[in-house]
Structure formats: C-alpha cells, structure tokens
Design a protein around this motif. Structure first.
Motif, PDB file in Angstrom:
ATOM      1  N   ILE A  61       0.832  -1.199   0.000  1.00  0.00           N
ATOM      2  CA  ILE A  61       0.000   0.000   0.000  1.00  0.00           C
ATOM      3  C   ILE A  61       0.869   1.252   0.000  1.00  0.00           C
ATOM      4  O   ILE A  61       0.568   2.238  -0.680  1.00  0.00           O
ATOM      5  CB  ILE A  61      -0.956  -0.009   1.211  1.00  0.00           C
ATOM      6  N   ALA A  62       1.974   1.210   0.743  1.00  0.00           N
ATOM      7  CA  ALA A  62       2.885   2.357   0.779  1.00  0.00           C
ATOM      8  C   ALA A  62       3.438   2.647  -0.610  1.00  0.00           C
ATOM      9  O   ALA A  62       3.493   3.814  -1.039  1.00  0.00           O
ATOM     10  CB  ALA A  62       4.025   2.101   1.756  1.00  0.00           C
ATOM     11  N   LEU A  63       3.826   1.621  -1.344  1.00  0.00           N
ATOM     12  CA  LEU A  63       4.350   1.812  -2.698  1.00  0.00           C
ATOM     13  C   LEU A  63       3.283   2.414  -3.612  1.00  0.00           C
ATOM     14  O   LEU A  63       3.571   3.294  -4.436  1.00  0.00           O
ATOM     15  CB  LEU A  63       4.850   0.484  -3.260  1.00  0.00           C
ATOM     16  N   GLY A  64       2.066   1.926  -3.470  1.00  0.00           N
ATOM     17  CA  GLY A  64       0.983   2.471  -4.282  1.00  0.00           C
ATOM     18  C   GLY A  64       0.722   3.934  -3.981  1.00  0.00           C
ATOM     19  O   GLY A  64       0.575   4.756  -4.888  1.00  0.00           O
ATOM     20  N   LEU A  65       0.675   4.283  -2.691  1.00  0.00           N
ATOM     21  CA  LEU A  65       0.410   5.670  -2.307  1.00  0.00           C
ATOM     22  C   LEU A  65       1.534   6.606  -2.727  1.00  0.00           C
ATOM     23  O   LEU A  65       1.287   7.718  -3.209  1.00  0.00           O
ATOM     24  CB  LEU A  65       0.208   5.750  -0.794  1.00  0.00           C
ATOM     25  N   LEU A  66       2.771   6.171  -2.553  1.00  0.00           N
ATOM     26  CA  LEU A  66       3.901   7.031  -2.907  1.00  0.00           C
ATOM     27  C   LEU A  66       3.957   7.269  -4.412  1.00  0.00           C
ATOM     28  O   LEU A  66       4.195   8.395  -4.868  1.00  0.00           O
ATOM     29  CB  LEU A  66       5.211   6.406  -2.421  1.00  0.00           C
ATOM     30  N   SER A  67       3.723   6.218  -5.203  1.00  0.00           N
ATOM     31  CA  SER A  67       3.730   6.380  -6.663  1.00  0.00           C
ATOM     32  C   SER A  67       2.543   7.217  -7.121  1.00  0.00           C
ATOM     33  O   SER A  67       2.605   7.896  -8.150  1.00  0.00           O
ATOM     34  CB  SER A  67       3.722   5.020  -7.357  1.00  0.00           C
ATOM     35  N   MET A  68       1.480   7.217  -6.351  1.00  0.00           N
ATOM     36  CA  MET A  68       0.299   7.992  -6.672  1.00  0.00           C
ATOM     37  C   MET A  68       0.517   9.477  -6.388  1.00  0.00           C
ATOM     38  O   MET A  68       0.073  10.348  -7.137  1.00  0.00           O
ATOM     39  CB  MET A  68      -0.862   7.457  -5.821  1.00  0.00           C
ATOM     40  N   MET A  69       1.220   9.782  -5.311  1.00  0.00           N
ATOM     41  CA  MET A  69       1.389  11.168  -4.890  1.00  0.00           C
ATOM     42  C   MET A  69       2.534  11.884  -5.604  1.00  0.00           C
ATOM     43  O   MET A  69       2.462  13.092  -5.838  1.00  0.00           O
ATOM     44  CB  MET A  69       1.622  11.229  -3.379  1.00  0.00           C
ATOM     45  N   TYR A  70       3.592  11.165  -5.952  1.00  0.00           N
ATOM     46  CA  TYR A  70       4.771  11.824  -6.509  1.00  0.00           C
ATOM     47  C   TYR A  70       4.475  12.632  -7.778  1.00  0.00           C
ATOM     48  O   TYR A  70       4.861  13.808  -7.868  1.00  0.00           O
ATOM     49  CB  TYR A  70       5.888  10.811  -6.770  1.00  0.00           C
ATOM     50  N   PRO A  71       3.806  12.068  -8.807  1.00  0.00           N
ATOM     51  CA  PRO A  71       3.588  12.866 -10.021  1.00  0.00           C
ATOM     52  C   PRO A  71       2.788  14.146  -9.763  1.00  0.00           C
ATOM     53  O   PRO A  71       3.050  15.184 -10.383  1.00  0.00           O
ATOM     54  CB  PRO A  71       2.809  11.909 -10.940  1.00  0.00           C
ATOM     55  N   VAL A  72       1.814  14.068  -8.837  1.00  0.00           N
ATOM     56  CA  VAL A  72       1.013  15.257  -8.545  1.00  0.00           C
ATOM     57  C   VAL A  72       1.866  16.314  -7.861  1.00  0.00           C
ATOM     58  O   VAL A  72       1.804  17.506  -8.196  1.00  0.00           O
ATOM     59  CB  VAL A  72      -0.193  14.873  -7.661  1.00  0.00           C
ATOM     60  N   LEU A  73       2.689  15.914  -6.906  1.00  0.00           N
ATOM     61  CA  LEU A  73       3.538  16.869  -6.192  1.00  0.00           C
ATOM     62  C   LEU A  73       4.677  17.378  -7.068  1.00  0.00           C
ATOM     63  O   LEU A  73       5.201  18.472  -6.842  1.00  0.00           O
ATOM     64  CB  LEU A  73       4.080  16.236  -4.915  1.00  0.00           C
ATOM     65  N   ALA A  74       5.057  16.607  -8.069  1.00  0.00           N
ATOM     66  CA  ALA A  74       6.062  17.086  -9.017  1.00  0.00           C
ATOM     67  C   ALA A  74       5.495  18.175  -9.919  1.00  0.00           C
ATOM     68  O   ALA A  74       6.242  18.977 -10.483  1.00  0.00           O
ATOM     69  CB  ALA A  74       6.588  15.918  -9.867  1.00  0.00           C
ATOM     70  N   ARG A  75       4.169  18.243 -10.058  1.00  0.00           N
ATOM     71  CA  ARG A  75       3.520  19.264 -10.879  1.00  0.00           C
ATOM     72  C   ARG A  75       3.414  20.616 -10.172  1.00  0.00           C
ATOM     73  O   ARG A  75       3.232  21.646 -10.811  1.00  0.00           O
ATOM     74  CB  ARG A  75       2.097  18.813 -11.252  1.00  0.00           C
ATOM     75  N   VAL A  76       3.475  20.592  -8.851  1.00  0.00           N
ATOM     76  CA  VAL A  76       3.282  21.828  -8.085  1.00  0.00           C
ATOM     77  C   VAL A  76       4.368  22.845  -8.425  1.00  0.00           C
ATOM     78  O   VAL A  76       5.557  22.512  -8.475  1.00  0.00           O
ATOM     79  CB  VAL A  76       3.308  21.518  -6.569  1.00  0.00           C
ATOM     80  N   ARG A  77       3.954  24.075  -8.655  1.00  0.00           N
ATOM     81  CA  ARG A  77       4.910  25.173  -8.850  1.00  0.00           C
ATOM     82  C   ARG A  77       5.213  25.765  -7.472  1.00  0.00           C
ATOM     83  O   ARG A  77       4.469  26.604  -6.956  1.00  0.00           O
ATOM     84  CB  ARG A  77       4.330  26.228  -9.790  1.00  0.00           C
TER      85      ARG A  77
END
Length: 361
Positions: A61-77
């Motif tokens: 579950i941790a791997l799923g959540l981390l992979s889910m959150m990273y692309p969104v947080l990489a988009r943040v300016r």
C-alpha cells in the motif's frame, strides 16, 4: 494527472479530460473486481500481502500511495506557494472544516446510524479524525483544482494531524460521550505513531516532487519540465491509484463478501459523510468568493480522509480482526467511488462560477 486541458464550456468540461481520466470509474471498477477475485481465488494471498510490512506500514500500500502522490507533487509550482499562504479565507476555512466540522459530523452520523454497533461506530469516528493526505491530491488534480493550494492544505492538515489526532480521539471517544451520557472508548495512540505516517506518506513524495522540479528546471528549463517531463510521469499516478485499490480489495475481499450486511451498515454513514462534507465545503467556497479551482481544492481536502492512518490506528489499538478495523477498511472502499463521482460533479459545477463571473463582468 494528464497534461490535457479542460475546455471552457460547461457540458464539454468532462469531454476535455484525457481518455485515461475520462474512463477512471471504469478502471477503478475493474481494479476493485480484480482485487476481489485475487483475494478469493488465490489462497493465502491476503495473508502474504498483509505480512509484507515495514514496522506497521503495509509495504504494497505504501508503494501504491507514494507512486500515486509523486507525479502530482512534481507538478506543483513551488515558487507560487506564497499566493496560497496569503489566502486567509481558504486556509481558515480548511482548518475549520477539517478539524471542527469533519470530526463532529462523523461523530454525529456514527452515533445516529450505528447506535447498536459500538465497534463500527468507534472505527468510523477514527476515520473522521484521520484527515486528508494521499488520494485527495488525485481527486483535486482530476477536478482541475489548484495544485499549489492542495499541497499547502495537505501539508498544514498533516501538521495538525500530528498535534491534534490523539487529543481529538480522546475528546470524541471519551469526553464528549461522557458529557452526553453515552458509552466511552479509550484510544491510546502516540504523536510519534501519527508523525511517522505523515513523514512517510507526505514527506517522501513532497521532497521528491520538489527536487524534481528544482533540478529539472535548473537543468532543462520550465518549458521542457512541464511539456516533456510531466506528461511522461503523469500516468504513474493513475497506475499507483489502481494498484492501491487492487491491493486493498485483495486484502479485504474475503471479509467484505462474508459480512455484506455489516459492510452496508458501515457504508451508510460514510456515504452521508462524504456527500455532506464535499457539498457543504463546495458551497462554502463559492459563498466565500473563492475561485473554482480553490473551491474545488477546499471541498476535496475537507471530504477526503487518511485511510491508511485510520486503519493502522484501529488495528494497532483494537486488533486486526476487530470491528473498528473493519470500519477503517470499508472507509476507502466507499470513499474511492464516491469521490470519483464527485470529481465529475465538480467539473460540471464549473458553470456556476462562470455564470457568477459573467454577472460581475
């Protein structure tokens, strides 16, 4: 999640989503079905998945959540976060909705709809105390909310979660029931238990996203970063979401199929909670004069819950086979399809903001 922009006209808003995003309910339905089948048809799979842990944290579950959150947080300016921190209407509203309205609403719904089921009632109150962190970033992104605002609100609520979770648990499970002449339950959970979940599930992807943008823009420029790099990693968030759903349903499919009436009883207050929190927050944002993107962010961060934390606390305090743990598990199983539906409601509701803007033009 995708780089596709949403069209400006009302009915065409949903049509402006990418194919992956537009058919998200289908992919989620398939992921739920796949998880249930795997859990039922592969002997020992649930036990094997549950055994893969780092401390008390489920590694799959941790791997799923981390992979889910990273692309969104990489988009943040991240250079625009000061525009969010200066919006006191949104920040104050978010804190009130998350730490006053949300827990109180779940307490009221749990006692009203589950007066005869104390274990499930306690589990739902714990879900109401575990505020948004992971999946809310996905729903906000799909609904075209403000990414920078979502990052700030999630971070602020995570800090409050470390400080307030234990105290609110004591208040809603012991103090308030005592005042009202209701049965009381003790909740023994330390600030460090909460802090480690915040550090792992928010700290790691937040640092990774920040470094990606800073290093990527420094090396190749913002144009390359946003037009080339982000579209490549965008689908990873969806894959992480679907993987997490498969794992959740594989872990709990047996319990769900064996106790359908219990699941239905638990689902009723959850459904009421998600719709009331999201709808009330959306209307509050519009009444406060917030823009569509910040109203959407306010609504999803208020309605979403940190299911991993709620499940971990319920299991750690009451045991893996407890009714409290089952209530925690049912939480995300109801939240996922409901908030996906609310993404589409939110996109369709953009016309309310355009009408207001036209009237003031």
């Amino acid at each position: 999640m995708s780089a596709t922009r949403v069209t400006a006209r009302g009915p065409a808003v949903i049509g402006g989503l990418s194919r992956l995003d537009r058919f998200l309910p289908v992919w989620i339905g398939l992921a739920m079905g796949a998880g249930l089948l795997l859990g039922r048809l592969v002997p020992g799979l649930s036990a094997a998945l549950d055994a893969v842990k780092v401390g008390e944290i489920s590694l799959p579950i941790a791997l799923g959540l981390l992979s889910m959150m990273y692309p969104v947080l990489a988009r943040v300016r991240y250079d625009r976060l000061d525009t969010v921190s200066g919006d006191r209407r949104m920040l104050v509203s978010s804190l009130v909705l998350n730490w006053v309205v949300g827990p109180a609403l779940m307490f009221a719904l749990a006692w009203t709809l589950l007066p005869d089921l104390p274990e499930y009632r306690t589990g739902l109150i714990i879900v109401g105390l575990a505020r948004c962190m992971a999946m809310v970033l996905i729903w906000n992104d799909l609904a075209r909310g403000d990414r920078e605002a979502a990052a700030v609100l999630v971070a602020i609520n995570s800090v409050f979660q470390v400080i307030a979770f234990g105290a609110l648990g004591w208040f809603y499970l012991e103090v308030l029931p005592g005042w009202l002449g209701l049965s009381q339950t003790a909740l023994d959970v330390s600030m460090w238990d909460i802090a480690q979940y915040v550090l792992i599930f928010l700290g790691i992807p937040l640092i990774a996203g920040y470094l990606s943008r800073r290093l990527g823009e420094r090396a190749r420029g913002r144009e390359w970063y946003e037009s080339s790099f982000l579209p490549k990693i965008g689908p990873v968030a969806l894959y992480g979401l679907l993987f997490t759903i498969v794992i959740l349903f594989a872990l709990q499919g047996g319990t769900i199929s064996e106790r359908p009436l219990d699941v239905a009883r638990i689902a009723l207050p959850l459904l009421a909670y998600f719709f009331l929190m999201w709808g009330g927050s959306f209307l509050a944002g519009r009444a406060l004069g917030l823009s569509y993107d910040r109203t959407t962010t306010l609504a999803f961060t208020a309605a979403g819950n940190n299911f991993e934390l709620a499940i971990a606390v319920a299991v750690g305090v009451f045991g893996v086979t407890s009714g409290q743990a089952l209530a925690g598990v049912v939480g995300p199983l109801i939240e996922v399809p409901v908030l996906v539906a609310l993404v589409y409601v939110s996109l369709a509701g953009r016309r309310l903001f355009r009408a207001k803007e036209t009237a003031h033009a």
